[in-house]
Design a protein around this motif. Structure first.
Motif, PDB file in Angstrom:
ATOM      1  N   ARG A  19      55.516  31.367  64.873  1.00  0.00           N
ATOM      2  CA  ARG A  19      56.703  30.602  65.257  1.00  0.00           C
ATOM      3  C   ARG A  19      57.904  30.896  64.377  1.00  0.00           C
ATOM      4  NH1 ARG A  19      55.595  24.429  66.339  1.00  0.00           N
ATOM      5  NH2 ARG A  19      57.712  24.735  67.121  1.00  0.00           N
ATOM      6  N   ALA A  20      57.736  31.735  63.355  1.00  0.00           N
ATOM      7  CA  ALA A  20      58.831  32.052  62.441  1.00  0.00           C
ATOM      8  C   ALA A  20      59.082  33.553  62.434  1.00  0.00           C
ATOM      9  CB  ALA A  20      58.490  31.569  61.032  1.00  0.00           C
ATOM     10  N   PRO A  21      60.286  33.994  62.048  1.00  0.00           N
ATOM     11  CA  PRO A  21      60.570  35.431  61.959  1.00  0.00           C
ATOM     12  C   PRO A  21      59.623  36.121  60.975  1.00  0.00           C
ATOM     13  CG  PRO A  21      62.600  34.148  61.834  1.00  0.00           C
ATOM     14  CD  PRO A  21      61.469  33.160  61.748  1.00  0.00           C
ATOM     15  N   ARG A  22      59.386  37.392  61.212  1.00  0.00           N
ATOM     16  CA  ARG A  22      58.427  38.118  60.384  1.00  0.00           C
ATOM     17  C   ARG A  22      58.829  38.123  58.910  1.00  0.00           C
ATOM     18  NH1 ARG A  22      53.069  39.482  61.096  1.00  0.00           N
ATOM     19  NH2 ARG A  22      52.596  40.145  58.997  1.00  0.00           N
ATOM     20  N   GLY A  23      60.140  38.237  58.621  1.00  0.00           N
ATOM     21  CA  GLY A  23      60.576  38.231  57.228  1.00  0.00           C
ATOM     22  C   GLY A  23      60.223  36.936  56.520  1.00  0.00           C
ATOM     23  N   TRP A  24      60.319  35.832  57.250  1.00  0.00           N
ATOM     24  CA  TRP A  24      59.957  34.511  56.706  1.00  0.00           C
ATOM     25  C   TRP A  24      58.460  34.468  56.411  1.00  0.00           C
ATOM     26  CZ3 TRP A  24      57.046  30.135  57.523  1.00  0.00           C
ATOM     27  CH2 TRP A  24      57.528  28.918  57.037  1.00  0.00           C
ATOM     28  N   VAL A  25      57.658  34.965  57.347  1.00  0.00           N
ATOM     29  CA  VAL A  25      56.205  34.982  57.179  1.00  0.00           C
ATOM     30  C   VAL A  25      55.815  35.835  55.974  1.00  0.00           C
ATOM     31  CG1 VAL A  25      54.028  35.736  58.224  1.00  0.00           C
ATOM     32  CG2 VAL A  25      55.736  34.546  59.617  1.00  0.00           C
ATOM     33  N   ASP A  26      56.414  37.024  55.853  1.00  0.00           N
ATOM     34  CA  ASP A  26      56.068  37.923  54.765  1.00  0.00           C
ATOM     35  C   ASP A  26      56.442  37.327  53.410  1.00  0.00           C
ATOM     36  OD1 ASP A  26      54.923  39.869  56.348  1.00  0.00           O
ATOM     37  OD2 ASP A  26      56.786  40.986  56.596  1.00  0.00           O
ATOM     38  N   TRP A  27      57.578  36.629  53.339  1.00  0.00           N
ATOM     39  CA  TRP A  27      57.970  36.022  52.067  1.00  0.00           C
ATOM     40  C   TRP A  27      56.943  34.988  51.636  1.00  0.00           C
ATOM     41  CZ3 TRP A  27      58.954  31.259  49.974  1.00  0.00           C
ATOM     42  CH2 TRP A  27      59.556  31.246  48.713  1.00  0.00           C
ATOM     43  N   TRP A  28      56.551  34.133  52.550  1.00  0.00           N
ATOM     44  CA  TRP A  28      55.576  33.108  52.213  1.00  0.00           C
ATOM     45  C   TRP A  28      54.219  33.715  51.856  1.00  0.00           C
ATOM     46  CZ3 TRP A  28      55.907  28.314  50.743  1.00  0.00           C
ATOM     47  CH2 TRP A  28      57.075  27.590  51.031  1.00  0.00           C
ATOM     48  N   ALA A  29      53.872  34.816  52.485  1.00  0.00           N
ATOM     49  CA  ALA A  29      52.575  35.439  52.241  1.00  0.00           C
ATOM     50  C   ALA A  29      52.574  36.356  51.016  1.00  0.00           C
ATOM     51  CB  ALA A  29      52.151  36.244  53.468  1.00  0.00           C
ATOM     52  N   VAL A  30      53.750  36.510  50.370  1.00  0.00           N
ATOM     53  CA  VAL A  30      53.915  37.470  49.268  1.00  0.00           C
ATOM     54  C   VAL A  30      53.424  38.836  49.738  1.00  0.00           C
ATOM     55  CG1 VAL A  30      53.611  37.876  46.791  1.00  0.00           C
ATOM     56  CG2 VAL A  30      53.397  35.554  47.681  1.00  0.00           C
ATOM     57  N   ASN A  31      54.027  39.301  50.820  1.00  0.00           N
ATOM     58  CA  ASN A  31      53.683  40.571  51.436  1.00  0.00           C
ATOM     59  C   ASN A  31      54.877  41.523  51.365  1.00  0.00           C
ATOM     60  OD1 ASN A  31      52.237  42.506  52.958  1.00  0.00           O
ATOM     61  ND2 ASN A  31      53.175  41.772  54.851  1.00  0.00           N
ATOM     62  N   PRO A  32      54.755  42.670  50.663  1.00  0.00           N
ATOM     63  CA  PRO A  32      53.535  43.177  50.035  1.00  0.00           C
ATOM     64  C   PRO A  32      53.249  42.481  48.707  1.00  0.00           C
ATOM     65  CG  PRO A  32      55.325  44.689  49.634  1.00  0.00           C
ATOM     66  CD  PRO A  32      55.868  43.637  50.565  1.00  0.00           C
ATOM     67  N   ARG A  33      52.004  42.587  48.263  1.00  0.00           N
ATOM     68  CA  ARG A  33      51.582  42.033  46.985  1.00  0.00           C
ATOM     69  C   ARG A  33      52.152  42.893  45.847  1.00  0.00           C
ATOM     70  NH1 ARG A  33      47.124  38.795  48.706  1.00  0.00           N
ATOM     71  NH2 ARG A  33      48.167  37.449  50.227  1.00  0.00           N
ATOM     72  N   PRO A  34      52.081  42.410  44.596  1.00  0.00           N
ATOM     73  CA  PRO A  34      52.643  43.183  43.472  1.00  0.00           C
ATOM     74  C   PRO A  34      52.123  44.614  43.371  1.00  0.00           C
ATOM     75  CG  PRO A  34      52.160  40.940  42.773  1.00  0.00           C
ATOM     76  CD  PRO A  34      51.628  41.073  44.174  1.00  0.00           C
ATOM     77  N   ASP A  35      50.896  44.866  43.844  1.00  0.00           N
ATOM     78  CA  ASP A  35      50.357  46.235  43.778  1.00  0.00           C
ATOM     79  C   ASP A  35      50.631  47.031  45.046  1.00  0.00           C
ATOM     80  OD1 ASP A  35      48.717  45.005  45.588  1.00  0.00           O
ATOM     81  OD2 ASP A  35      46.824  45.625  44.644  1.00  0.00           O
ATOM     82  N   GLY A  36      51.427  46.465  45.965  1.00  0.00           N
ATOM     83  CA  GLY A  36      51.774  47.159  47.199  1.00  0.00           C
ATOM     84  C   GLY A  36      50.841  46.893  48.354  1.00  0.00           C
ATOM     85  N   SER A  37      49.756  46.181  48.115  1.00  0.00           N
ATOM     86  CA  SER A  37      48.804  45.895  49.193  1.00  0.00           C
ATOM     87  C   SER A  37      49.299  44.767  50.074  1.00  0.00           C
ATOM     88  CB  SER A  37      47.434  45.523  48.594  1.00  0.00           C
ATOM     89  OG  SER A  37      47.530  44.323  47.843  1.00  0.00           O
ATOM     90  N   SER A  38      48.663  44.606  51.216  1.00  0.00           N
ATOM     91  CA  SER A  38      49.006  43.541  52.157  1.00  0.00           C
ATOM     92  C   SER A  38      47.900  42.492  52.179  1.00  0.00           C
ATOM     93  CB  SER A  38      49.184  44.112  53.571  1.00  0.00           C
ATOM     94  OG  SER A  38      50.273  45.006  53.612  1.00  0.00           O
ATOM     95  N   PRO A  39      48.246  41.256  52.521  1.00  0.00           N
ATOM     96  CA  PRO A  39      47.211  40.226  52.613  1.00  0.00           C
ATOM     97  C   PRO A  39      46.310  40.447  53.823  1.00  0.00           C
ATOM     98  CG  PRO A  39      49.303  39.365  53.381  1.00  0.00           C
ATOM     99  CD  PRO A  39      49.582  40.725  52.830  1.00  0.00           C
ATOM    100  N   ARG A  40      45.187  39.826  53.810  1.00  0.00           N
ATOM    101  CA  ARG A  40      44.328  39.812  54.994  1.00  0.00           C
ATOM    102  C   ARG A  40      44.749  38.608  55.820  1.00  0.00           C
ATOM    103  NH1 ARG A  40      37.995  38.031  55.154  1.00  0.00           N
ATOM    104  NH2 ARG A  40      37.765  38.061  57.424  1.00  0.00           N
ATOM    105  N   TRP A  41      45.266  38.862  57.000  1.00  0.00           N
ATOM    106  CA  TRP A  41      45.800  37.786  57.821  1.00  0.00           C
ATOM    107  C   TRP A  41      44.662  36.981  58.462  1.00  0.00           C
ATOM    108  CZ3 TRP A  41      50.557  37.024  56.628  1.00  0.00           C
ATOM    109  CH2 TRP A  41      51.376  38.111  56.279  1.00  0.00           C
TER     110      TRP A  41
END
Length: 300
Positions: A194-216
Protein backbone atom coordinates in the motif's frame (compact mmCIF):
# COMPACT_ATOMS: atom_id res chain seq x y z
CA UNK A 1 -24.94 6.99 -14.10
CA UNK A 2 -23.31 9.38 -11.65
CA UNK A 3 -19.89 10.53 -12.89
CA UNK A 4 -18.22 9.14 -9.74
CA UNK A 5 -19.39 5.62 -10.69
CA UNK A 6 -17.05 5.78 -13.65
CA UNK A 7 -14.13 5.84 -11.20
CA UNK A 8 -15.13 2.36 -10.04
CA UNK A 9 -15.08 1.10 -13.62
CA UNK A 10 -11.64 2.68 -14.06
CA UNK A 11 -10.40 0.96 -10.90
CA UNK A 12 -11.73 -2.47 -11.82
CA UNK A 13 -11.28 -2.28 -15.62
CA UNK A 14 -14.13 -4.77 -15.74
CA UNK A 15 -17.86 -3.96 -15.93
CA UNK A 16 -18.92 -7.09 -14.04
CA UNK A 17 -16.69 -6.43 -11.05
CA UNK A 18 -17.60 -2.74 -11.12
CA UNK A 19 -21.30 -3.61 -11.03
CA UNK A 20 -20.72 -5.81 -7.98
CA UNK A 21 -18.95 -3.00 -6.13
CA UNK A 22 -21.71 -0.55 -7.04
CA UNK A 23 -24.46 -3.00 -6.05
CA UNK A 24 -26.26 -2.64 -9.36
CA UNK A 25 -27.18 -5.27 -11.93
CA UNK A 26 -24.59 -6.27 -14.54
CA UNK A 27 -26.83 -5.41 -17.54
CA UNK A 28 -27.71 -1.97 -16.13
CA UNK A 29 -24.12 -0.72 -15.93
CA UNK A 30 -23.26 -0.67 -19.68
CA UNK A 31 -26.57 1.08 -20.36
CA UNK A 32 -25.85 3.71 -17.72
CA UNK A 33 -22.31 4.17 -19.06
CA UNK A 34 -23.57 4.59 -22.61
CA UNK A 35 -26.08 7.21 -21.42
CA UNK A 36 -23.34 9.16 -19.61
CA UNK A 37 -21.06 9.08 -22.66
CA UNK A 38 -23.94 10.27 -24.82
CA UNK A 39 -24.64 13.10 -22.39
CA UNK A 40 -21.01 14.19 -22.29
CA UNK A 41 -20.41 13.63 -26.00
CA UNK A 42 -17.15 11.70 -25.53
CA UNK A 43 -16.18 8.06 -25.11
CA UNK A 44 -14.97 7.41 -21.57
CA UNK A 45 -13.93 3.76 -21.97
CA UNK A 46 -12.70 1.45 -24.69
CA UNK A 47 -14.47 -1.93 -24.36
CA UNK A 48 -12.48 -5.03 -25.22
CA UNK A 49 -12.49 -8.74 -24.48
CA UNK A 50 -10.52 -8.26 -21.28
CA UNK A 51 -12.79 -5.57 -19.88
CA UNK A 52 -12.82 -1.78 -20.20
CA UNK A 53 -9.96 0.74 -20.22
CA UNK A 54 -10.35 4.48 -19.71
CA UNK A 55 -9.64 6.64 -22.74
CA UNK A 56 -7.52 9.80 -22.50
CA UNK A 57 -10.72 11.85 -22.22
CA UNK A 58 -12.08 9.38 -19.69
CA UNK A 59 -9.06 9.68 -17.43
CA UNK A 60 -9.28 13.48 -17.42
CA UNK A 61 -13.04 13.51 -16.80
CA UNK A 62 -12.74 10.92 -14.00
CA UNK A 63 -10.06 13.04 -12.31
CA UNK A 64 -12.36 16.08 -12.45
CA UNK A 65 -15.24 13.99 -11.11
CA UNK A 66 -13.15 12.94 -8.11
CA UNK A 67 -12.29 16.55 -7.35
CA UNK A 68 -15.98 17.45 -7.52
CA UNK A 69 -16.95 14.62 -5.18
CA UNK A 70 -14.30 15.58 -2.65
CA UNK A 71 -15.32 19.23 -2.76
CA UNK A 72 -18.93 18.21 -2.30
CA UNK A 73 -17.96 16.18 0.77
CA UNK A 74 -16.15 19.21 2.21
CA UNK A 75 -19.21 21.39 1.62
CA UNK A 76 -21.41 18.82 3.37
CA UNK A 77 -18.95 18.60 6.27
CA UNK A 78 -18.95 22.39 6.66
CA UNK A 79 -22.75 22.47 6.69
CA UNK A 80 -22.83 19.69 9.29
CA UNK A 81 -20.48 21.62 11.56
CA UNK A 82 -22.79 24.63 11.47
CA UNK A 83 -25.88 22.47 12.06
CA UNK A 84 -24.23 21.20 15.22
CA UNK A 85 -23.39 24.71 16.33
CA UNK A 86 -19.64 24.08 16.25
CA UNK A 87 -17.38 27.04 15.65
CA UNK A 88 -14.61 24.93 14.22
CA UNK A 89 -13.27 21.42 13.67
CA UNK A 90 -9.60 20.56 13.28
CA UNK A 91 -8.96 17.15 11.69
CA UNK A 92 -5.55 15.81 12.69
CA UNK A 93 -4.08 12.96 10.64
CA UNK A 94 -1.51 10.44 11.86
CA UNK A 95 -0.54 6.80 11.40
CA UNK A 96 -0.03 4.06 13.99
CA UNK A 97 1.67 5.74 16.97
CA UNK A 98 2.05 9.08 15.17
CA UNK A 99 4.72 11.24 16.82
CA UNK A 100 4.48 9.28 20.05
CA UNK A 101 3.30 11.18 23.12
CA UNK A 102 3.63 14.46 21.24
CA UNK A 103 0.57 13.58 19.14
CA UNK A 104 -1.76 13.11 22.11
CA UNK A 105 -0.29 15.97 24.17
CA UNK A 106 -0.64 18.39 21.26
CA UNK A 107 -4.31 17.55 20.71
CA UNK A 108 -5.03 17.90 24.45
CA UNK A 109 -3.16 21.20 24.82
CA UNK A 110 -4.77 22.65 21.69
CA UNK A 111 -8.23 21.72 23.02
CA UNK A 112 -7.39 23.30 26.40
CA UNK A 113 -6.47 26.62 24.75
CA UNK A 114 -9.66 26.83 22.66
CA UNK A 115 -13.35 27.18 23.53
CA UNK A 116 -15.61 24.12 23.77
CA UNK A 117 -17.00 24.91 20.31
CA UNK A 118 -13.67 23.95 18.71
CA UNK A 119 -13.34 20.20 18.24
CA UNK A 120 -10.17 18.21 17.51
CA UNK A 121 -10.91 15.07 15.48
CA UNK A 122 -8.14 12.44 15.09
CA UNK A 123 -7.96 10.64 11.74
CA UNK A 124 -5.76 7.54 11.47
CA UNK A 125 -4.16 6.43 8.20
CA UNK A 126 -1.98 3.51 7.19
CA UNK A 127 1.52 3.35 5.79
CA UNK A 128 2.25 6.81 4.42
CA UNK A 129 -1.30 7.75 3.38
CA UNK A 130 -1.55 10.74 5.73
CA UNK A 131 0.22 13.03 3.23
CA UNK A 132 -2.22 12.06 0.47
CA UNK A 133 -5.11 12.72 2.89
CA UNK A 134 -3.82 16.27 3.35
CA UNK A 135 -3.65 16.90 -0.40
CA UNK A 136 -7.17 15.51 -0.83
CA UNK A 137 -8.56 17.76 1.92
CA UNK A 138 -9.53 14.86 4.17
CA UNK A 139 -7.55 16.26 7.11
CA UNK A 140 -6.38 19.78 7.98
CA UNK A 141 -3.00 18.96 9.50
CA UNK A 142 -1.06 15.72 9.95
CA UNK A 143 1.92 14.12 11.64
CA UNK A 144 3.71 12.64 8.61
CA UNK A 145 6.24 9.83 8.88
CA UNK A 146 9.25 10.41 6.66
CA UNK A 147 10.27 9.59 4.03
CA UNK A 148 7.09 10.74 2.30
CA UNK A 149 6.02 12.88 -0.64
CA UNK A 150 5.37 16.38 0.75
CA UNK A 151 4.61 17.98 -2.63
CA UNK A 152 2.09 20.80 -2.26
CA UNK A 153 2.44 20.81 1.54
CA UNK A 154 4.11 22.96 4.13
CA UNK A 155 5.97 21.05 6.80
CA UNK A 156 8.36 21.30 9.68
CA UNK A 157 10.22 18.51 11.54
CA UNK A 158 8.88 18.01 15.05
CA UNK A 159 9.91 14.56 16.30
CA UNK A 160 12.68 11.97 16.02
CA UNK A 161 12.79 8.52 17.57
CA UNK A 162 14.89 5.34 17.19
CA UNK A 163 13.52 2.17 15.65
CA UNK A 164 12.89 -1.27 17.09
CA UNK A 165 12.44 -4.83 15.85
CA UNK A 166 9.14 -6.57 16.58
CA UNK A 167 9.54 -10.28 17.29
CA UNK A 168 7.30 -13.08 18.49
CA UNK A 169 7.93 -13.77 22.19
CA UNK A 170 10.36 -16.65 22.60
CA UNK A 171 12.16 -15.91 19.33
CA UNK A 172 15.96 -16.23 19.87
CA UNK A 173 16.86 -12.52 19.22
CA UNK A 174 14.04 -11.45 21.58
CA UNK A 175 16.36 -11.89 24.55
CA UNK A 176 19.07 -9.58 23.20
CA UNK A 177 19.68 -5.97 24.28
CA UNK A 178 19.80 -4.80 20.65
CA UNK A 179 19.98 -6.14 17.10
CA UNK A 180 21.09 -4.78 13.73
CA UNK A 181 19.52 -5.43 10.32
CA UNK A 182 22.39 -7.83 9.55
CA UNK A 183 21.62 -9.81 12.72
CA UNK A 184 18.19 -10.60 11.29
CA UNK A 185 19.76 -12.79 8.59
CA UNK A 186 17.07 -14.68 6.66
CA UNK A 187 14.27 -13.85 9.08
CA UNK A 188 11.23 -12.89 6.93
CA UNK A 189 10.29 -9.23 7.24
CA UNK A 190 6.77 -7.81 7.04
CA UNK A 191 6.08 -5.26 4.29
CA UNK A 192 3.15 -3.59 2.53
CA UNK A 193 1.98 -3.11 -1.04
CA UNK A 194 0.00 0.00 0.00
CA UNK A 195 3.05 2.30 0.09
CA UNK A 196 5.57 3.39 -2.57
CA UNK A 197 8.55 1.10 -2.99
CA UNK A 198 10.99 3.75 -1.71
CA UNK A 199 8.99 3.99 1.52
CA UNK A 200 9.00 0.20 1.91
CA UNK A 201 12.75 -0.05 1.28
CA UNK A 202 13.54 2.66 3.83
CA UNK A 203 11.58 0.91 6.54
CA UNK A 204 13.12 -2.44 5.63
CA UNK A 205 16.68 -0.99 5.61
CA UNK A 206 17.04 -2.24 2.05
CA UNK A 207 19.80 -2.63 1.04
CA UNK A 208 21.41 -3.70 4.30
CA UNK A 209 24.82 -2.23 5.34
CA UNK A 210 26.60 -5.09 3.53
CA UNK A 211 24.57 -4.57 0.34
CA UNK A 212 22.28 -7.55 0.85
CA UNK A 213 18.50 -7.46 0.70
CA UNK A 214 16.04 -8.62 3.34
CA UNK A 215 14.01 -11.76 2.96
CA UNK A 216 10.51 -10.48 2.30
CA UNK A 217 7.73 -12.02 4.37
CA UNK A 218 3.93 -11.59 4.23
CA UNK A 219 2.28 -8.28 3.35
CA UNK A 220 -0.11 -6.28 5.49
CA UNK A 221 -2.54 -3.39 5.17
CA UNK A 222 -2.14 -1.76 8.58
CA UNK A 223 -0.29 -1.94 11.88
CA UNK A 224 -2.74 -4.38 13.48
CA UNK A 225 -2.43 -6.85 10.61
CA UNK A 226 1.35 -6.55 10.74
CA UNK A 227 1.59 -7.20 14.48
CA UNK A 228 -0.87 -10.09 14.39
CA UNK A 229 1.32 -11.90 11.87
CA UNK A 230 4.48 -11.12 13.84
CA UNK A 231 2.90 -12.47 17.04
CA UNK A 232 1.90 -15.72 15.35
CA UNK A 233 5.48 -16.24 14.17
CA UNK A 234 5.00 -15.59 10.43
CA UNK A 235 7.57 -12.77 10.24
CA UNK A 236 9.35 -9.93 12.02
CA UNK A 237 8.91 -6.18 11.59
CA UNK A 238 10.77 -2.89 11.96
CA UNK A 239 8.87 -0.08 13.68
CA UNK A 240 9.37 3.20 15.59
CA UNK A 241 10.07 2.88 19.30
CA UNK A 242 6.75 4.51 20.21
CA UNK A 243 4.94 1.47 18.78
CA UNK A 244 6.57 -0.67 21.47
CA UNK A 245 4.59 1.33 24.03
CA UNK A 246 1.39 1.77 22.05
CA UNK A 247 1.17 -1.89 20.98
CA UNK A 248 2.13 -3.87 24.08
CA UNK A 249 1.01 -7.49 24.10
CA UNK A 250 2.39 -10.65 25.80
CA UNK A 251 3.08 -12.48 22.55
CA UNK A 252 5.29 -9.68 21.16
CA UNK A 253 8.79 -8.55 22.11
CA UNK A 254 10.42 -5.29 21.01
CA UNK A 255 14.22 -4.99 20.72
CA UNK A 256 16.14 -1.77 19.87
CA UNK A 257 17.38 -1.71 16.25
CA UNK A 258 20.90 -0.43 15.62
CA UNK A 259 22.58 0.65 12.36
CA UNK A 260 19.32 2.12 11.02
CA UNK A 261 18.19 5.70 10.55
CA UNK A 262 15.73 6.93 13.17
CA UNK A 263 12.16 7.77 12.24
CA UNK A 264 11.65 11.49 11.64
CA UNK A 265 8.15 12.93 11.79
CA UNK A 266 7.06 16.26 10.34
CA UNK A 267 3.94 18.27 11.00
CA UNK A 268 2.41 19.13 7.62
CA UNK A 269 -0.54 21.05 6.21
CA UNK A 270 -1.71 22.24 2.79
CA UNK A 271 0.42 24.99 1.31
CA UNK A 272 -1.49 28.26 1.20
CA UNK A 273 -3.90 27.39 4.00
CA UNK A 274 -5.18 30.38 5.95
CA UNK A 275 -6.72 28.53 8.87
CA UNK A 276 -6.36 29.99 12.35
CA UNK A 277 -6.92 26.49 13.75
CA UNK A 278 -4.05 25.00 11.73
CA UNK A 279 -1.71 27.84 12.69
CA UNK A 280 -2.72 27.47 16.33
CA UNK A 281 -2.13 23.71 16.30
CA UNK A 282 1.28 24.14 14.64
CA UNK A 283 2.21 26.65 17.34
CA UNK A 284 1.23 24.19 20.10
CA UNK A 285 3.21 21.34 18.49
CA UNK A 286 6.23 23.61 18.02
CA UNK A 287 6.20 24.66 21.68
CA UNK A 288 5.78 21.13 23.00
CA UNK A 289 8.49 19.75 20.70
CA UNK A 290 10.92 22.48 21.78
CA UNK A 291 10.23 21.75 25.47
CA UNK A 292 10.62 17.97 25.14
CA UNK A 293 13.66 16.43 26.90
CA UNK A 294 16.61 16.18 24.58
CA UNK A 295 15.09 18.52 21.99
CA UNK A 296 17.45 20.58 19.88
CA UNK A 297 18.63 21.12 16.29
CA UNK A 298 19.59 17.44 15.93
CA UNK A 299 16.09 16.44 16.97
CA UNK A 300 14.17 18.97 14.94
Amino acid sequence: MRPCQSTVIADEENLGRAAQRLYISRPALPYALKSLESELGVRLFDRHAGGASATHAGREIIAEALLTVRQSERVSAAAERHRRGETGVLRVGFEASGAGELTTRARAEFARRHPPGVRVVPRRYDWGQEAAALREGLVDVAFVWLPNDLTGLRSEPVHTEPRVVGLPSGHPPAGRDEVSPLDMGDEPLMWTERAPRGWVDWWAVNPRPDGSSPRWGPTNGNAEEMLEQVAEGSATCFAPMSMAGYYTRPDLTWVPLTDAEPLRTSLAWADGTDSNLVRGFARVVRELAAAAPGSGPHQR
